[in-house]
Design an enzyme around this catalytic site. Structure first.
Site, PDB file in Angstrom:
ATOM      1  N   LYS A   1       9.843 -16.265 -10.534  1.00  0.00           N
ATOM      2  CA  LYS A   1       8.998 -15.281 -11.225  1.00  0.00           C
ATOM      3  C   LYS A   1       7.945 -16.013 -12.060  1.00  0.00           C
ATOM      4  CE  LYS A   1       9.011 -11.562 -14.529  1.00  0.00           C
ATOM      5  NZ  LYS A   1       9.595 -11.123 -15.757  1.00  0.00           N
TER       6      LYS A   1
ATOM      7  N   ASN B   1       0.845  -1.196   0.000  1.00  0.00           N
ATOM      8  CA  ASN B   1       0.000   0.000   0.000  1.00  0.00           C
ATOM      9  C   ASN B   1       0.880   1.245   0.000  1.00  0.00           C
ATOM     10  OD1 ASN B   1       0.542   0.866   2.834  1.00  0.00           O
ATOM     11  ND2 ASN B   1      -0.353  -1.133   3.271  1.00  0.00           N
TER      12      ASN B   1
END
Ligand code: PMT
Length: 397
Positions: free
Chosen positions: A289, A210
Site C-alpha cells: 500500500k 469503470n
C-alpha cells in the site's frame, strides 16, 4: 412480447410444502401470456386447493386419472398431447422415484410417462432426503433419460433444518422454461463472451476501473446458452451469479482478460466482446500500500492495454467477432468508425449514460447491411435479440 406468450405448458404439482410456490409460478406463467394446464397429485391438493390454481390459470385443474370430463377418458394421454413442455414443481422425492422407475399409478406420473414433449422437474424435499443415495440415483437416472432438473436451492427448510432441498424460486424455474423453449439457433456453436470492467491496480488496495456492472455481458452469455451454444464467459470483477450452463473464468486486469480470451479463441465460433476493458494500466504498480505523504501527490504513469477484440479479429482464422461500443455522443458516427477500425462484421452500440449499471438498455446494431435499432428493454431481452441477429447472420443462405 414475453418469451412465453402463447406457449402451451403443463404444470404438475406434487405434495410438498413448496406446493404453495406452484401458485406463484402459475401466476408468473399466466402473466407472461402462457397457456397453462395444471395437474395435481392427490397429496398436492392437501397443501394447495385446486380452486386456487384454477383461479390463477383460468381452467379446470386435473387431479384424477378417471376424470369423466375428458371425452375419451384418457386424461393420462390427452393432457400432455397439446403441450410444449411439462414442468413438475415441486417434485417430491417420492415423485422423482416414481418417474425414475416408470411408475404410472396416478394421473401426473402416467402423463409424464406418456408425454412426447420435454420434462422439467424442480425437486423439493428435506436435505437428508435429497442427499440420500436413492434420491441421487433417481435424479441421475432422470438426467440420463433427458429430463431437465432445476435446483434444488440451499437455505432454511420448512422442517426447521438448513441445507440443499428447497425448491428453486418460481422466477428461476420460469427462466429455465424460457431457456428450454428457446429456439436452438446456436446449437453446436462455441461462444466466448467478455463482460464487466477490468481493474488495473495502482497498489495492493487501490486501482483504476469503470462503472460496468457486467449485466449486459452476463445477459449475452445467458442468451447464447439458451440458444444452445457452449458458452464461456470471461468476466472482470462483478457481483453477478453465473448464468445457468455457462462456464465462467474470472479475471481482474485487461492483460489477464486478454490471456484468458486468446487461450480460448482457437475453436471458438463466435466472440462477443461486451467488457468495458480499461484502456490503460499503471506502470510499476506497487506490491504494497502506497503511504500517503502530506502535501505530496504521486504521479501515475500509464501504458496502453492490449486491444483484445482487435487481436482476436486479426487471428489467421478469426471467430465471428461482435464488438460493443458505449459512447456519450455521436453514437452512429463513432460506432461505425469503431467497427471499421476493428475490422469486425457486427457492432452493438449503446449510450454510456444509459447502459452502464442499468437493468434496461437500448442497442443499435451496425453490420454490412446498415443499422438495426433494438428499442429500450431489459438487457436479457436485448441479448436474446442480439443472439437472434447473430444466428441469422451466420445461417447458411
Ligand atoms: O456492464 P454493464 O453495466 O451492463 O454495461 C454494459 C456496457 C455499457 C459496458 C456494454 O454494453 C458496452 O458498451 N461495452 C463496451 C464498452 C466500450 O465502450 O468499449 P470500448 O469502446 O472501449 O471498446 C470497443 C470494443 O472493444 C468493446 O467490444 C470492448 O470489449 C473491446 N475492447 C476494448 C478495449 C480493449 N483493450 N480490448 C477490447 O477488447
Amino acid at each position: 412480447m414475453s418469451e412465453l406468450a402463447s406457449r402451451r405448458i403443463l404444470l404438475g404439482v406434487t405434495g410438498g410444502v413448496a406446493a404453495y410456490k406452484a401458485a406463484e409460478l402459475a401466476r408468473l406463467l399466466v402473466k407472461a401470456g402462457a397457456d397453462v394446464q395444471v395437474v395435481m397429485t392427490e397429496a398436492a391438493t392437501r397443501f394447495v386447493t385446486p380452486v386456487t390454481l384454477q383461479a390463477l390459470v383460468g381452467r379446470a385443474v386435473l387431479t384424477d386419472m378417471w376424470d369423466a370430463s375428458v371425452p375419451n377418458n384418457m386424461a393420462h394421454i390427452e393432457a400432455s398431447r397439446d403441450r410444449e413442455i411439462v414442468v413438475v414443481a415441486p417434485a417430491t422425492a417420492g415423485f422423482l422415484a416414481k418417474l425414475a422407475h416408470g411408475f404410472a399409478d396416478d394421473l401426473l406420473s402416467a402423463l409424464c410417462l406418456a408425454r412426447e414433449c420435454p420434462l422439467l422437474v424442480a425437486p423439493a424435499m428435506n436435505r437428508q432426503m435429497w442427499e440420500h443415495p436413492a434420491t441421487q440415483r433417481n435424479v441421475a437416472t432422470l438426467r440420463a433419460d433427458g429430463v431437465a432438473v432445476v435446483g434444488p436451492a440451499a437455505g432454511d427448510q420448512a422442517c426447521g433444518e438448513t441445507g440443499l432441498g428447497r425448491m428453486s424460486e418460481p422466477a428461476d424455474i420460469y427462466a429455465e422454461l424460457v431457456a428450454l423453449l428457446a429456439p436452438k439457433t446456436l446449437a453446436g456453436k462455441r461462444v466466448l463472451v467478455t463482460a464487466g470492467p477490468t481493474f488495473e491496480p495502482i497498489d495492493t488496495v487501490r486501482g483504476i476501473t469503470n462503472l460496468s456492472s457486467g449485466k449486459m455481458g452476463y445477459a449475452v452469455a445467458q442468451a447464447a446458452a439458451e440458444a444452445g451454444a457452449e458458452v464461456t464467459l470471461v468476466s472482470g470483477p462483478t457481483a453477478l451469479p453465473t448464468p445457468p450452463r455457462v462456464a465462467r473464468v474470472d479475471v481482474t486486469t485487461a492483460r489477464e482478460m486478454r490471456d484468458a480470451v486468446l487461450a480460448r479463441a482457437p475453436g471458438t465460433d463466435i466472440f462477443i466482446a461486451v467488457a468495458a476493458v480499461a484502456d490503460y494500466h499503471v506502470v510499476g504498480a506497487k506490491d504494497h500500500k502506497i503511504k500517503k505523504r502530506a502535501g505530496e501527490a504521486p504521479t501515475l504513469t500509464l501504458a496502453e492495454n492490449p486491444d483484445i477484440l482487435g487481436e482476436v479479429a486479426s487471428l489467421p482464422r478469426p471467430p465471428f467477432c461482435v464488438g460493443f461500443a458505449a459512447e456519450t455522443e455521436n453514437l452512429r458516427e463513432y460506432a461505425q468508425a469503431k467497427r471499421k477500425k476493428k475490422g469486425i462484421p457486427l457492432l452493438a452500440a449503446n449510450l454510456a449514460q444509459e447502459a452502464f449499471g442499468a437493468d434496461d438498455n437500448a442497442l443499435t446494431l451496425f453490420d454490412d447491411h446498415g443499422e438495426h435499432v433494438l428499442p429500450r428493454a431489459p438487457k436479457i431481452r436485448l441479448a436474446r435479440e442480439l443472439v437472434g441477429h447473430i444466428a441469422r447472420m451466420l445461417a447458411p443462405r
